[in-house]
Design a protein around this motif. Structure first.
Motif, mmCIF file in Angstrom:
data_model
loop_
_atom_site.group_PDB
_atom_site.id
_atom_site.type_symbol
_atom_site.label_atom_id
_atom_site.label_comp_id
_atom_site.label_asym_id
_atom_site.label_seq_id
_atom_site.Cartn_x
_atom_site.Cartn_y
_atom_site.Cartn_z
ATOM 1 N N ASP A 58 -10.363 1.972 -2.624
ATOM 2 C CA ASP A 58 -11.109 0.770 -2.265
ATOM 3 C C ASP A 58 -12.525 1.231 -1.928
ATOM 4 O O ASP A 58 -12.717 2.331 -1.413
ATOM 5 N N LEU B 285 -11.941 0.751 -6.955
ATOM 6 C CA LEU B 285 -11.642 -0.667 -7.105
ATOM 7 C C LEU B 285 -12.544 -1.448 -6.140
ATOM 8 O O LEU B 285 -12.534 -1.199 -4.945
ATOM 9 N N THR B 286 -13.334 -2.405 -6.681
ATOM 10 C CA THR B 286 -14.294 -3.106 -5.827
ATOM 11 C C THR B 286 -14.482 -4.543 -6.270
ATOM 12 O O THR B 286 -14.279 -4.884 -7.443
ATOM 13 N N LEU C 174 -13.310 -7.514 -8.564
ATOM 14 C CA LEU C 174 -11.890 -7.680 -8.272
ATOM 15 C C LEU C 174 -11.677 -8.471 -6.980
ATOM 16 O O LEU C 174 -12.266 -8.156 -5.946
ATOM 17 N N LYS D 46 -6.672 -6.405 -7.374
ATOM 18 C CA LYS D 46 -6.445 -4.985 -7.083
ATOM 19 C C LYS D 46 -4.978 -4.617 -7.326
ATOM 20 O O LYS D 46 -4.681 -3.502 -7.756
ATOM 21 N N MET E 269 -3.055 4.744 -3.630
ATOM 22 C CA MET E 269 -4.116 3.788 -3.338
ATOM 23 C C MET E 269 -4.577 4.056 -1.916
ATOM 24 O O MET E 269 -3.755 4.162 -0.998
ATOM 25 N N ASP F 204 -6.135 -4.452 1.866
ATOM 26 C CA ASP F 204 -5.561 -3.812 0.688
ATOM 27 C C ASP F 204 -4.049 -3.624 0.791
ATOM 28 O O ASP F 204 -3.472 -2.866 0.018
ATOM 29 N N ALA G 82 -1.825 -3.851 -2.453
ATOM 30 C CA ALA G 82 -2.047 -2.735 -3.370
ATOM 31 C C ALA G 82 -1.490 -1.431 -2.799
ATOM 32 O O ALA G 82 -0.931 -0.608 -3.521
#
Length: 782
Positions: free
Chosen positions: A474, A626-627, A650, A655, A671, A678, A681
């Motif tokens: 993240d 992932l952003t 995202l 995600k 992750m 998050d 995920a």
């Protein structure tokens, strides 16, 4: 008169099921609101399962009213009362024997579930636990079993006579004297009794265990060793029988020592936090037990003292050494309003700390509990070993029986040589080395990680981390600090930069948006006076507006001005330039003209680029960011920190989809995020890793591994430790199986003597244990 501890224990826990949780931020606000209800002393909400635990005087109607604000359905959970008893088991040296003991306890009438932690000796029994019956089972392994509440520190500190050591030494002396007398032609009346004394003294513990185990047809290692010693005596191999008894006694002592070394690493965690604290009550300071400290008590912490409870500083400033929690030895400067943790060290200033968590809820208490419970989550290699041992032992026992009976009965050979070979096979039959090969390595690695600020919640996650091929990050709060800062002030026309920033700060002064907070903070840091506009209006997803000097001024993203039918041509090139640098560009202007642009960026952590480079060195081949940022910002950020790939634009649910595709593409994917937004995920990935677990209950709940400090540098260490643990486990299993195979094959031609058999069996156990203990010395930095 009841103590505070007794009063607190009288207040039970109430459980509720919450349905309808979709927003984790809203769930946290709901949890906080429940905590503030009258009579409630503590609250815990598991956002993944919807389980709400309330301690104190819980009012269902009040909780339901709070739930209605978020469209939650709140219902009480009806639970059947469980009788749970905890016992302390002393004397565990053989993990295979401990597993058999645990299984035997589980089979007792009325017992519904059993958990034995072989590292701490904690036995938890659910159901109708009969202490006398458990103690009888424990006698088979020479265990001392007492209710956990009765095992006091004073009792533990009492010096014990080491009879095992004395018997082993006397056995060795008797064996040496007997051997010398026999070799120098002494009479049998002298050396035979000495050999028998050596057998009795060296094998005393085994004989006792065997006497309890045989009636239950439990063929543990003690039974096998006892049969071997008595069999050697029966066929006239006195020297062999005495040697086996002596060597086994020595081996057990060495095995106990190595196991104790592994246990000591966990005990060191338990001794971190002080047992008492200085508390101010009614203008008086008194030393009280941490068990009697209640929420909102004020602790007085002097320079050089450890902080006893989690809390918030209300007075004073100091540098706090948080190595016990976060693994970082550099003290953190803290003042009023800052959070502090139990077990951390106040280096110089005097502090007053308001207690925010009870002793059982502190961060260090949760770490200790999770480290203790790691054995409950069996690693794949551990599960394989246990299944293999369950099949292997009866096969070798049957083989030993066949070896003794078949050649003399069907082939006409003499009984004595084949009985001897059968006894040698019995000695190597117990899979001690194989069983101990995995758990000691796992406990050693997990305790080493905990001491370095990394919490691994089970052997399964340790092994999975060692097998990772890719890690997804993240961005916000992980690769970056999660705190936007103003990077560029670009005025247009004749407007001065300071005037543009002041104008923007006046507009944003009443906003709570992170970007607005960054602008106001930047203006104040530069010494500009901020005067909030009176008619401020927030425009969600676009920006804000307000009246300045009699005209309406806007601040926001390009979308805001497009909706106002204002052409972006004069600023389009500058906006693109800023976005390509990974910055968020905010336009300031009126309907008549653009006044300028202010760029804000989330500051990259100083350790991000170095941590990603270190991950490459430890074998992580793919790193992905992932952003929710736009593609231009994501591209710039990816280049700055050094990730291989990125996925932009995202939403939280996107995600999850991204992690699903990465799992298909790379197999085992971790992750890493903040453990809150998050969570889905993190749960889906092979290993979920949370940043900044210290004091964050949600991170500790949702993640498989928690980096207790906001330090990405701990991630390469975690992967390196996991891979070393995997390598050592494989070495141990391979070595154990090889030694067993060689020993078994050497039985048939008669090459394996009894004393070589004992060295092969117990020697292998000690070697794999010592090999596992190497993980205690793995350093966070090479």
């Amino acid at each position: 008169m009841t103590t505070l501890t007794e009063e607190r224990k009288a207040i039970g826990k109430t459980f509720y099921q919450i349905e309808g949780i979709t927003c984790l931020d809203c769930a946290q606000k709901f949890e906080k609101a429940v905590r503030e209800l009258p009579g409630v002393t503590a609250v815990s909400l598991n956002t993944m399962t919807g389980k709400l635990t309330v301690e104190g005087a819980a009012d269902l109607a009040a909780i339901q009213r709070l739930g209605q604000e978020e469209n939650y359905t709140v219902a009480p959970v009806v639970t059947s009362p469980k009788r749970t008893a905890a016992y302390q088991v002393e004397g565990i040296t053989c993990l295979d024997c401990a597993q058999k003991f645990e299984k035997a306890v589980k089979e007792l009438p009325g017992v519904t579930a059993v958990s034995l932690n072989t590292m701490t000796g904690k036995l938890t029994v659910e159901g109708a636990a009969d202490l006398a019956a458990i103690q009888r089972l424990g006698q088979e392994e020479n265990y001392t079993i007492e209710p956990a509440r009765e095992v006091t520190d004073q009792a533990k500190s009492k010096p014990k006579v080491d009879w095992e050591l004395r018997r082993a030494v006397l056995s060795g002396v008797s064996l040496a004297v007997a051997y010398g007398v026999e070799k120098f032609g002494g009479p049998a009346l002298v050396f035979l009794p000495l050999y028998i004394v050596a057998m009795v003294l060296g094998g005393w513990g085994n004989f006792k265990k065997a006497a309890y185990a045989l009636p239950r047809m439990n063929f543990n290692m003690s039974v096998l060793m006892s049969v071997a010693v008595i069999g050697a005596l029966a066929i006239g191999q006195y020297e062999e029988g005495a040697s086996v008894a002596f060597l086994y006694a020595i081996s057990e002592m060495l095995e106990a020592w190595t196991m104790e070394k592994a246990r000591r690493s966990i005990r060191q965690l338990m001794d971190i936090a002080p047992k008492t604290a200085r508390v101010r009550r009614e203008a008086m300071e008194e030393e009280v037990s941490v068990e009697d400290i209640v929420l909102n008590d004020i602790m007085v912490v002097r320079p050089g003292e450890k902080i006893a409870m989690d809390g918030v500083i209300v007075k004073g400033e100091s540098a706090i050494n948080q190595a016990a929690i976060t693994g970082e030895s550099v003290p953190a400067e803290k003042g009023p309003g800052a959070e502090v943790y139990a077990g951390t060290l106040n280096t110089h200033g005097s502090l007053e700390v308001r207690v925010t968590k009870l002793v059982q809820d502190t961060t260090i208490a949760k770490i200790i509990h999770m480290v203790e419970e790691t054995q409950g989550k069996r690693a794949p290699s551990q599960a394989f070993v246990e299944k293999f041992a369950a099949v292997y032992t009866p096969i070798v026992l049957a083989l030993a029986g066949g070896l003794v009976l078949i050649p003399p009965i069907f082939l006409g050979y003499d009984w004595a040589p084949w009985i001897y070979r059968g006894l040698a096979l019995l000695v190597v039959a117990c899979p001690c080395a194989l069983v101990v090969s995995t758990p000691v390595a796992i406990v050693s690695a997990i305790s080493t990680a905990a001491k370095n600020g990394v919490l691994i919640k089970g052997g399964i996650y340790l092994e999975e981390a060692g097998a990772l091929t890719a890690i997804a990050f993240d961005k916000t709060g992980t690769l970056t600090k999660g705190e936007p800062v103003v990077t560029d002030v670009v005025p247009l026309g004749t407007l001065a930069p300071e005037k543009l920033l002041t104008l923007a700060a006046d507009l944003e002064a009443r906003s709570e948006h992170p970007l607005a907070v960054a602008i106001v903070k930047a203006a104040k840091e530069r010494g500009y006076e901020v005067n909030p506009v009176d008619d401020f209006t927030a425009l969600p997803g676009r920006g804000a507006q307000g009246t300045l000097d009699g005209q309406m001024v806007y601040i926001g993203n390009p979308r805001l001005f497009t909706e106002l039918d204002i052409a972006l041509t004069p600023v389009a090139q500058e906006v693109t330039r800023l976005q390509e640098q990974g910055k968020t560009a905010m336009i300031v202007g009126t309907k008549a003209a653009f006044l300028g642009l202010i760029a804000v960026a989330d500051e990259v952590r100083a350790t991000s680029a170095a941590a990603l480079a270190a991950l490459k060195q430890v074998g992580i081949r793919h790193t992905i960011m992932l952003t929710g940022d736009n593609a231009a910002t994501a591209k710039a950020m990816a280049a700055q920190v050094g990730v291989d790939d990125y996925r932009a634009d995202l939403l939280p649910q996107d995600k999850v989809t991204a992690v699903e595709s990465l799992l298909i593409q790379y197999g085992k994917v971790a992750m890493i995020g903040d453990g809150i937004n998050d969570a889905p995920a993190l749960a889906l990935s092979t290993v979920g890793i949370a940043m900044g677990g210290a004091g964050t209950d949600t991170a500790l709940e949702t993640a498989d591994i928690a980096l207790m400090g906001d330090d990405l540098a701990k991630l390469p260490f975690t992967i390196r430790l996991s891979r070393q643990a995997l390598a050592i486990i494989r070495q141990n299993i391979g070595f154990s199986l090889f030694i067993k195979a060689v020993a078994v094959l050497a039985v048939f031609p008669g090459w394996l003597t009894l004393w070589l058999a004992i060295l092969a069996d117990m020697g292998a156990s000690i070697l794999v244990t010592l090999n596992s203990l190497r993980l205690l010395n793995v350093q966070a930095k090479d």
